[in-house]
Design a protein around this motif. Structure first.
Motif: not given
Length: 439
Positions: A176-196
């Motif tokens: 779908y996208y025409k272009q993307a900028l990949f930026i390393p360093g971000t963490l992805l997570l399950q936010p509710s599981a983190l807070v619990k």
């Protein structure tokens, strides 16, 4: 006596909460309680402040008070991006002043590192993944934003990779996208599981009360927090409740409780995963700030998050939830035509606290009252960092990041109602219209 005129009342189907490991909530408070330290709000900021305050004052009890169940409120309703790099939407290159941007980078990295350490030490199962993020554009206007952002990141020594549209399906499945900028360093997570997980691994001298909404506060030499079943008296109070701080008597007409809406699919079948392709875990943030955030999660679901509304009382409206799920469906179908049978299991709203000038509040609000408030959409890293640093500041510690935060002018004063709601909702509608196909 300050009467609390609005209490949290979130909708019932937050996908992250219901798909994260179940836990037994801590009991609500009843009767009379006295302690040296009290914190209102057991989101990311309040949890970090409670942890660090308990470490700094190991002989004192820290009372942490949450109006709902931990993980059910705003901290468990975001998109799950723990972002390190600055993301100043008020600057053309998302970076702005380089000196400020470098401090923001250090602040966000502090929040990331603090969370990563706690998650690893306590084996918190929150799907934390060092996956980076894709900033993606559909049209030429978005591509120009990506190019500007890449130049801005280079100014602070952060590398990013521009990926052409033809190569993106190998990364995120969709073309779908025409272009993307990949930026390393971000963490992805399950936010509710983190807070619990954070709540269940607090130091022993933290007492957590859940489902204990405060209904009035008596400010004085000591501070008494009253609720339907009793009262808690503390020597020092920290507010970590974002937009609701205005109902506690502070920062009125300066905080903008704004709701974003998310939908989460059922898990993809093996055949659907094969049809999608791409990496197993990824996250896309739109080039235009009013576009759609999209994620593929570790448990093989797709998140779509877009659409905004402003609610000055900090409480969502059911009519918006019914309206915006249609936006999510359209956004999903545009991006994933190869997944025609995949439906949403959960749709919810989640509040972020914004300010007109993109500044938060950090420091002393009144005698014996402190606050770390208004993260402007970066609650996971910024909330964690400011909660920790506020607890350090109260303990008498100083460093350049604390000095940077206390030097902030804080959130701007905004117009009175009804002009405020008319103006903010007009800006939100216009922004979403301008985002076009990036929604």
């Amino acid at each position: 006596m300050q009467k609390i005129t609005s209490l949290p009342a979130d909708d019932s189907m937050p996908g992250w909460f219901h798909t994260s490991p179940a836990r037994t909530p801590r009991p609500e408070h009843a009767g009379q309680k006295k302690a040296r330290w009290g914190i209102v709000g057991a989101g990311l900021t309040g949890l970090a402040a409670a942890r660090q305050l308990a470490l700094n004052f190991a002989d004192d009890e820290v009372v942490l008070i949450e109006a709902q169940e931990v993980g059910y409120g705003s901290a468990g309703r975001n998109a799950g991006f723990a972002i390190d790099v600055p993301h100043d939407i008020g600057a053309k290159d998302y970076i702005g002043d380089v000196t400020t941007a470098n401090r923001v980078l250090r602040l966000n990295t502090l929040g990331q590192d603090y969370l990563r350490q706690i998650v690893q030490e306590n084996n918190i199962q929150c799907q934390m993944s060092a996956s980076g993020k894709y900033q993606a554009a559909v049209g030429d206007q978005g591509i120009a934003i990506l190019e500007a952002y890449r130049r801005g990141l280079a100014k602070i020594g952060r590398e990013a990779e521009m990926i052409a549209g033809k190569d993106l399906p190998d990364h995120i499945g969709t073309s779908y996208y025409k272009q993307a900028l990949f930026i390393p360093g971000t963490l992805l997570l399950q936010p509710s599981a983190l807070v619990k997980g954070l709540a269940d691994n607090l130091p022993a001298n933290v007492t957590l009360y859940e489902n204990t909404p405060i209904t009035s506060v008596d400010y004085g030499d000591t501070i008494t927090l009253m609720h339907e079943r009793g009262a808690i008296t503390v020597d020092t109070l920290i507010l970590a409740n974002n937009g609701f701080a205005s109902h506690f008597g502070f920062l009125q007409r300066r905080l903008l409780p704004t709701f974003l809406y998310g939908s989460l699919t059922r898990p993809l079948t093996d055949e659907e995963q094969a049809a999608l392709g791409g990496k197993l875990v990824w996250g896309v943030i739109p080039a235009h700030p009013f576009g759609s955030t999209i994620r593929r999660t570790a448990d093989n679901r797709i998140l779509v998050r877009n659409s905004f509304s402003f609610q000055p009382d900090g409480r969502p409206r059911e009519k918006h939830l019914r309206q915006f799920i249609q936006n999510h469906r359209k956004s999903f179908e545009r991006r994933f035509p190869m997944l025609p049978q995949v439906n949403f299991e959960y749709t919810w709203s989640g509040a972020i606290c914004l300010s007109e000038n993109h500044e938060g509040f950090f420091g002393k609000l009144a005698p014996n009252v402190y606050g770390a408030l208004c993260c402007n959409g970066l609650g996971i890293t910024r909330g964690t960092a400011t909660g920790k640093l506020l607890a350090d500041m109260i303990a008498g510690k100083r460093n350049d990041l604390i000095d940077f935060l206390t030097a902030s002018p804080g959130p701007n004063l905004t117009p009175r109602e009804p002009f405020l709601s008319v103006g903010v909702n007009s800006v939100l509608k216009w922004g979403q219209f301008r985002a076009g196909l990036e929604v």
